[in-house]
Design a protein around this motif. Structure first.
Motif, mmCIF file in Angstrom:
data_model
loop_
_atom_site.group_PDB
_atom_site.id
_atom_site.type_symbol
_atom_site.label_atom_id
_atom_site.label_comp_id
_atom_site.label_asym_id
_atom_site.label_seq_id
_atom_site.Cartn_x
_atom_site.Cartn_y
_atom_site.Cartn_z
ATOM 1 N N ASP A 173 0.771 -1.251 0.000
ATOM 2 C CA ASP A 173 0.000 0.000 0.000
ATOM 3 C C ASP A 173 0.799 1.297 0.000
ATOM 4 O O ASP A 173 0.211 2.365 0.066
ATOM 5 C CB ASP A 173 -0.991 0.062 1.168
ATOM 6 C CG ASP A 173 -2.085 -0.976 1.066
ATOM 7 O OD1 ASP A 173 -2.173 -1.629 0.010
ATOM 8 O OD2 ASP A 173 -2.851 -1.148 2.034
ATOM 9 N N GLY A 174 2.118 1.252 -0.037
ATOM 10 C CA GLY A 174 2.875 2.485 -0.033
ATOM 11 C C GLY A 174 2.832 3.199 -1.379
ATOM 12 O O GLY A 174 2.290 2.662 -2.359
ATOM 13 N N THR A 176 2.796 6.056 1.678
ATOM 14 C CA THR A 176 1.778 6.774 2.447
ATOM 15 C C THR A 176 2.467 7.691 3.448
ATOM 16 O O THR A 176 3.705 7.718 3.549
ATOM 17 C CB THR A 176 0.870 5.800 3.214
ATOM 18 O OG1 THR A 176 1.630 5.201 4.290
ATOM 19 C CG2 THR A 176 0.329 4.700 2.310
ATOM 20 N N ASP A 177 1.687 8.383 4.235
ATOM 21 C CA ASP A 177 2.248 9.257 5.265
ATOM 22 C C ASP A 177 3.002 8.457 6.330
ATOM 23 O O ASP A 177 3.850 9.007 7.035
ATOM 24 C CB ASP A 177 1.138 10.077 5.930
ATOM 25 C CG ASP A 177 0.528 11.108 4.986
ATOM 26 O OD1 ASP A 177 1.175 11.426 3.968
ATOM 27 O OD2 ASP A 177 -0.591 11.577 5.263
ATOM 28 N N SER A 180 0.436 1.172 5.368
ATOM 29 C CA SER A 180 -0.683 2.067 5.070
ATOM 30 C C SER A 180 -0.993 3.043 6.206
ATOM 31 O O SER A 180 -1.504 4.134 5.964
ATOM 32 C CB SER A 180 -1.936 1.248 4.742
ATOM 33 O OG SER A 180 -2.198 0.302 5.758
ATOM 34 N N LYS A 181 -0.708 2.650 7.452
ATOM 35 C CA LYS A 181 -1.056 3.485 8.601
ATOM 36 C C LYS A 181 0.019 3.368 9.675
ATOM 37 O O LYS A 181 0.810 2.427 9.683
ATOM 38 C CB LYS A 181 -2.408 3.047 9.190
ATOM 39 C CG LYS A 181 -3.580 3.117 8.240
ATOM 40 C CD LYS A 181 -4.881 2.692 8.922
ATOM 41 C CE LYS A 181 -4.885 1.211 9.241
ATOM 42 N NZ LYS A 181 -6.191 0.775 9.802
ATOM 43 N N ASN A 213 -0.899 6.022 -5.527
ATOM 44 C CA ASN A 213 -0.211 6.631 -4.386
ATOM 45 C C ASN A 213 1.120 7.233 -4.812
ATOM 46 O O ASN A 213 1.556 8.262 -4.278
ATOM 47 C CB ASN A 213 0.026 5.590 -3.295
ATOM 48 C CG ASN A 213 -1.242 5.263 -2.515
ATOM 49 O OD1 ASN A 213 -2.319 5.745 -2.839
ATOM 50 N ND2 ASN A 213 -1.109 4.434 -1.499
ATOM 51 N N ALA A 270 -4.720 2.120 0.445
ATOM 52 C CA ALA A 270 -4.252 3.459 0.778
ATOM 53 C C ALA A 270 -4.470 4.443 -0.346
ATOM 54 O O ALA A 270 -3.906 5.523 -0.354
ATOM 55 C CB ALA A 270 -2.770 3.404 1.141
ATOM 56 N N SER A 271 -5.298 4.072 -1.329
ATOM 57 C CA SER A 271 -5.525 4.976 -2.445
ATOM 58 C C SER A 271 -6.173 6.258 -1.969
ATOM 59 O O SER A 271 -7.068 6.245 -1.152
ATOM 60 C CB SER A 271 -6.447 4.314 -3.476
ATOM 61 O OG SER A 271 -5.852 3.162 -3.975
ATOM 62 N N ARG A 272 -5.699 7.382 -2.491
ATOM 63 C CA ARG A 272 -6.255 8.663 -2.104
ATOM 64 C C ARG A 272 -7.165 9.190 -3.192
ATOM 65 O O ARG A 272 -7.401 8.545 -4.206
ATOM 66 C CB ARG A 272 -5.112 9.636 -1.825
ATOM 67 C CG ARG A 272 -4.107 9.027 -0.834
ATOM 68 C CD ARG A 272 -2.869 9.881 -0.677
ATOM 69 N NE ARG A 272 -1.818 9.086 -0.048
ATOM 70 C CZ ARG A 272 -0.614 9.554 0.195
ATOM 71 N NH1 ARG A 272 -0.277 10.773 -0.118
ATOM 72 N NH2 ARG A 272 0.287 8.784 0.760
ATOM 73 N N SER A 289 4.903 5.870 5.647
ATOM 74 C CA SER A 289 6.088 5.237 5.046
ATOM 75 C C SER A 289 7.418 5.778 5.571
ATOM 76 O O SER A 289 8.329 4.996 5.851
ATOM 77 C CB SER A 289 6.027 5.351 3.526
ATOM 78 O OG SER A 289 4.914 4.653 3.006
#
Length: 432
Positions: free
Chosen positions: A132-133, A135-136, A290-291, A162, A387-389, A138
């Motif tokens: 999922d990277g 992301t914030d 992802s988180k 992402n 993690a898609s924005r 990462s």
């Protein structure tokens, strides 16, 4: 007299250069699954129009965004007669009434794997990967990996959309030495997509990763939610040369914060129990970047991985494979067969003696019909957090790659770029 001798010498040199066969051994092999599918590009992440090179994030790329070379390759292969599935709340169903776990469909959601799936790591190996990277969360993960000297031992299955939002985040993983792989463009259930939809989800993610990693083309992919069947496997392998990576153990880190039954301490305790068990089958543990909560789980289990004697490797190294389709291991080795999408005026000199061949099964083979029902620890209904924005309005301006011409030469020969030949010709004309 001097002028006449000089003119004669230059004329002979021009004739010799034009007669010299060009060394094309650096070209992408014609039987490579990605020959002419990807253009070697390098759009700058600092360019405010960077996103315009790609389809909009957050959604499956439309058919109008597919380079013709990809479509032609798709049309050239034979797909198994497996229909597009219906989502059915994460448990795909098939219109023809066949059982998804049978060898014809072989849905991993129903614990079916093929002989070609990367499912069990070798004995004693912990194949480290994160989905999922970027992301914030990462940067914190990458810092932790670096502190523990295991950056190169991690595979990052990244979402193309992402990367559009955070190209430098992907490059941070590259610069740290991480192995970069594909987690599709917008994190969809791939068996529910049309053939062209699968093509766009995989191809564009490969393209953006290649663009930001010096032209290195990814070799591995992981289906979101583990949703893959023989139709999707075949597109991934026969069109793009991708190895399908699933997992034999699900950390359930994705459920923390969304399902009260899963807490940090509970997830860590369960994973530690697995880590202290048998090493006969290595571990491919489903984990995420992802988180903050998912990263925190890995931070907590790393001491147990080490104390229980597991050898940590990224997915490629765990199976003794090259990291990329057209390069060896690491993000610094030479691209040994790169001229994907090049034309006659884009010649480049590569090390023609270092071309490497894949140690895995042939990329041109179809997904194996022989299957094994996986006695998986992984939950059949894994719902890893995508993690898609939100979508941007970027539009694709990338041209479809043109197939390279010419046959690779068998020996080392003089390689002289076209602009030198043209310069010599101009010099001759001036003297005349």
């Amino acid at each position: 007299m001097f002028s006449s001798n000089l003119l004669a010498t230059v004329s002979l040199l021009v004739m010799a250069v034009q007669a010299t066969p060009l060394d094309e051994s650096w070209l992408q092999p014609r039987d490579s699954p990605v020959h002419a599918l990807f253009a070697k590009r390098a759009p700058s992440p600092d360019d405010p129009n960077f996103a315009s090179n790609y389809p909009s994030p957050g959604a499956t790329p439309g058919t109008d965004k597919l380079p013709q070379a990809w479509v032609d390759k798709l049309n050239s292969i034979t797909l198994p007669n497996v229909s597009v599935s219906n989502p059915n709340n994460g448990y795909p169903t098939y219109a023809d009434g066949e059982t998804p776990s049978d060898q014809h469909i072989c849905s991993f959601t129903y614990e079916c794997t093929t002989d070609e799936d990367l499912y069990n790591a070798p004995s004693g190996i912990f194949a480290l990967s994160f989905d999922d990277g970027p992301t914030d969360a990462s940067p914190d993960l990458y810092s932790f990996l670096a502190t523990n000297n295991i950056s190169t031992a991690a595979t990052h299955f990244m979402i193309g959309g992402n990367i559009v939002y955070d190209p430098k985040g992907m490059q941070a993983a590259v610069n740290a030495g991480g192995h970069i792989a594909v987690h599709t463009w917008s994190h969809q259930y791939t068996t529910t997509l049309s053939n062209e939809g699968v093509l766009g989800e995989l191809g564009w993610t490969m393209q953006i990763i290649s663009d930001l990693n010096g032209g290195r083309i990814p070799r591995f992919w992981r289906p979101p939610y583990g949703d893959v069947d023989n139709r999707v496997r075949t597109i991934a392998k026969q069109v793009f040369g991708l190895e399908t990576v699933v997992w034999n153990t699900d950390s359930a880190d994705w459920a923390i914060g969304s399902d009260p039954a899963y807490t940090h301490d509970g997830v860590v305790a369960q994973v530690n129990q697995w880590l202290s068990g048998s090493k006969d089958n290595g571990l491919i543990l489903l984990e995420h970047e992802s988180k903050d909560t998912t990263v925190a789980v890995f931070k907590s289990i790393l001491p147990s991985i080490l104390s229980n004697g597991w050898t940590i490797k990224n997915v490629a190294d765990a199976f003794n494979m090259d990291w990329y389709v057209n390069s060896g291991k690491t993000n610094t080795e030479a691209i040994t067969t790169m001229s994907v999408g090049s034309g006659p005026n884009t010649l480049a000199v590569m090390n023609s003696t270092s071309s490497q061949q894949s140690s895995s099964s042939s990329a041109s083979g179809s997904a194996s019909a022989s299957t094994t029902s996986a006695a998986a620890s992984a939950s059949a209904s894994t719902t890893s957090a995508g993690a898609s924005r939100s979508s941007s309005t970027g539009t694709n301006t990338a041209a479809a790659a043109a197939q390279s011409s010419g046959k690779a030469s068998s020996g080392s020969q003089l390689v002289i770029p076209g602009y030198i030949v043209a310069g010599l010709g101009l010099f001759t004309a001036i003297l005349l």
